[in-house]
Design a protein around this motif. Structure first.
Motif, PDB file in Angstrom:
ATOM      1  N   LEU A 178       0.921  -1.136  -0.049  1.00 23.30           N
ATOM      2  CA  LEU A 178       0.108   0.029  -0.112  1.00 23.30           C
ATOM      3  C   LEU A 178       0.986   1.372   0.159  1.00 23.30           C
ATOM      4  O   LEU A 178       0.525   2.199  -0.657  1.00 23.30           O
ATOM      5  N   HIS A 179       1.945   1.423   0.692  1.00 21.38           N
ATOM      6  CA  HIS A 179       2.599   2.665   1.298  1.00 21.38           C
ATOM      7  C   HIS A 179       4.035   2.615   0.639  1.00 21.38           C
ATOM      8  O   HIS A 179       4.712   3.726   0.554  1.00 21.38           O
ATOM      9  N   GLY A 180       4.674   1.378   0.259  1.00 19.67           N
ATOM     10  CA  GLY A 180       5.850   1.420  -0.206  1.00 19.67           C
ATOM     11  C   GLY A 180       6.444   2.139  -1.439  1.00 19.67           C
ATOM     12  O   GLY A 180       5.518   1.562  -2.267  1.00 19.67           O
ATOM     13  N   GLU A 181       7.572   2.330  -1.441  1.00 19.02           N
ATOM     14  CA  GLU A 181       7.949   3.032  -2.811  1.00 19.02           C
ATOM     15  C   GLU A 181       9.250   2.398  -3.348  1.00 19.02           C
ATOM     16  O   GLU A 181       9.990   3.000  -4.376  1.00 19.02           O
ATOM     17  N   GLY A 182      10.112   1.714  -2.415  1.00 23.69           N
ATOM     18  CA  GLY A 182      11.323   1.205  -2.616  1.00 23.69           C
ATOM     19  C   GLY A 182      11.664  -0.034  -3.351  1.00 23.69           C
ATOM     20  O   GLY A 182      10.868  -0.620  -3.922  1.00 23.69           O
ATOM     21  N   HIS A 183      12.944  -0.418  -2.894  1.00 22.53           N
ATOM     22  CA  HIS A 183      13.407  -1.833  -3.532  1.00 22.53           C
ATOM     23  C   HIS A 183      12.328  -3.022  -2.867  1.00 22.53           C
ATOM     24  O   HIS A 183      11.923  -3.581  -3.886  1.00 22.53           O
ATOM     25  N   ALA A 184      12.058  -2.885  -1.818  1.00 20.63           N
ATOM     26  CA  ALA A 184      11.299  -4.027  -1.346  1.00 20.63           C
ATOM     27  C   ALA A 184      10.054  -3.972  -1.784  1.00 20.63           C
ATOM     28  O   ALA A 184       9.712  -5.122  -2.130  1.00 20.63           O
ATOM     29  N   ALA A 185       9.317  -2.807  -1.963  1.00 20.67           N
ATOM     30  CA  ALA A 185       7.870  -3.114  -2.821  1.00 20.67           C
ATOM     31  C   ALA A 185       8.069  -3.091  -4.092  1.00 20.67           C
ATOM     32  O   ALA A 185       7.151  -3.996  -4.469  1.00 20.67           O
ATOM     33  N   ASP A 186       9.199  -2.753  -4.956  1.00 16.77           N
ATOM     34  CA  ASP A 186       9.350  -3.172  -6.306  1.00 16.77           C
ATOM     35  C   ASP A 186       9.505  -4.615  -6.241  1.00 16.77           C
ATOM     36  O   ASP A 186       8.941  -5.314  -7.065  1.00 16.77           O
ATOM     37  N   TRP A 187      10.297  -5.284  -5.341  1.00 17.43           N
ATOM     38  CA  TRP A 187      10.763  -6.775  -5.229  1.00 17.43           C
ATOM     39  C   TRP A 187       9.126  -7.584  -5.145  1.00 17.43           C
ATOM     40  O   TRP A 187       9.237  -8.513  -5.808  1.00 17.43           O
ATOM     41  N   LEU A 188       8.446  -7.126  -4.121  1.00 12.05           N
ATOM     42  CA  LEU A 188       7.191  -7.845  -3.809  1.00 12.05           C
ATOM     43  C   LEU A 188       6.380  -7.633  -5.141  1.00 12.05           C
ATOM     44  O   LEU A 188       5.615  -8.678  -5.445  1.00 12.05           O
ATOM     45  N   ASP A 189       6.126  -6.566  -5.876  1.00  7.39           N
ATOM     46  CA  ASP A 189       5.274  -6.368  -6.878  1.00  7.39           C
ATOM     47  C   ASP A 189       5.993  -7.321  -8.036  1.00  7.39           C
ATOM     48  O   ASP A 189       5.091  -7.996  -8.665  1.00  7.39           O
ATOM     49  N   ALA A 190       7.058  -7.357  -8.177  1.00  9.25           N
ATOM     50  CA  ALA A 190       7.903  -8.333  -9.419  1.00  9.25           C
ATOM     51  C   ALA A 190       7.468  -9.908  -9.071  1.00  9.25           C
ATOM     52  O   ALA A 190       7.381 -10.416  -9.975  1.00  9.25           O
ATOM     53  N   ALA A 191       7.606 -10.108  -7.822  1.00  6.81           N
ATOM     54  CA  ALA A 191       7.247 -11.363  -7.344  1.00  6.81           C
ATOM     55  C   ALA A 191       5.810 -11.826  -7.280  1.00  6.81           C
ATOM     56  O   ALA A 191       5.518 -13.118  -7.111  1.00  6.81           O
TER      57      ALA A 191
END
Ligand code: GTP
Ligand code: PEQ
Length: 216
Positions: A178-191
């Motif tokens: 919901l709130h992330g904008e960085g590497h971890a949020a991108d990783w989660l989205d790509a996964a």
């Protein structure tokens, strides 16, 4: 001010084993670490990594890395005992942390400033009292408040949704999507993770369905 970022490089994020396999847990932990290190640096402070083991695959975040395989509290307390300046401890799983949140935190001019984490922990500490020592795990936020009272140190809780969100369990991934904008949020989205409305609180699901297999 010294800013320590503790990191379990040996077996990170075991409580996410129902969501990620071992390789994914490590990738995700490193993505969060990178977010935290960048946020600390952009807040105007220089992070120091305190890791349980050398970083995997010779990763280089261009920060000083101290390897100490003792449990978390003795490793931090050793630094506190030798410190001649204020010390901040910022956990490596605060994937929503922004530079402004950290700047506001370190600017609070009290002897002990603590950010409560989800479920009783302590996500960040700023320590300006020479006798204060940490005692992590369990209800560490309450323990840190009591330790401060015992030594007569001023203690302040710092209220921040972003810094209070440590990503430990599946439900915490909702906040990151919901709130992330960085590497971890991108990783989660790509996964392939997406928010899911299943009635009651929003959850996360993997679009390929592989996580529901793992949960069986
Ligand atoms: N240096 C050091 N850091 C640690 C140790 N244990 C955990 N950490 C780090 O401390 C922070 C909070 O850790 P936890 O959430 O309690 O543990 P975790 O290893 O991230 O996850 P779990 O295995 O699921 O408990 C994270 O940044 C960890 O990487 C340790 O023994 N030594
Ligand atoms: C290190 C520990 O983290 P948690 O297990 O609460 O995430 C704590 O904050 O005491």
């Amino acid at each position: 001010m010294r800013v320590l970022v503790p990191f379990d490089a040996a077996e990170p994020k075991t409580r996410l084993s129902d969501v990620f396999d071992r390789r994914e847990r490590a990738e995700f932990a490193y993505a969060m670490l990178e977010d935290v290190l960048e946020a600390v640096r952009e807040s105007g402070e220089e992070p120091e990594l305190l890791a349980t083991a050398p970083l995997a695959d010779e990763r280089d975040f261009s920060v000083p890395v101290a390897v100490d395989d003792r449990p978390l509290s003795p490793a931090i307390n050793d630094v506190l005992a030798g410190a001649d300046e204020p010390v901040a401890v910022v956990m490596a799983d605060l994937a929503l942390a922004r530079p402004i949140d950290l700047r506001r935190l370190v600017d609070v001019d009290e002897e002990v400033v603590a950010v409560p984490g989800r479920g009783g922990g302590t996500n960040a500490l700023v320590i300006r009292h020479p006798e204060f020592r940490v005692d992590y795990h369990g209800v560490s936020f309450r323990d840190h408040r009591e330790i401060a009272a015992r030594i007569g140190a001023e203690f302040t809780a710092f209220d921040s949704h972003r810094l209070a969100t440590d990503v430990d369990e599946r439900s915490d991934l909702v906040e990151l999507l919901l709130h992330g904008e960085g590497h971890a949020a991108d990783w989660l989205d790509a996964a392939g993770f997406r928010l899911a409305e299943t009635g009651g609180r929003v959850t996360v699901q993997r679009t390929d369905g592989s996580d529901s297999e793992r949960l069986k």
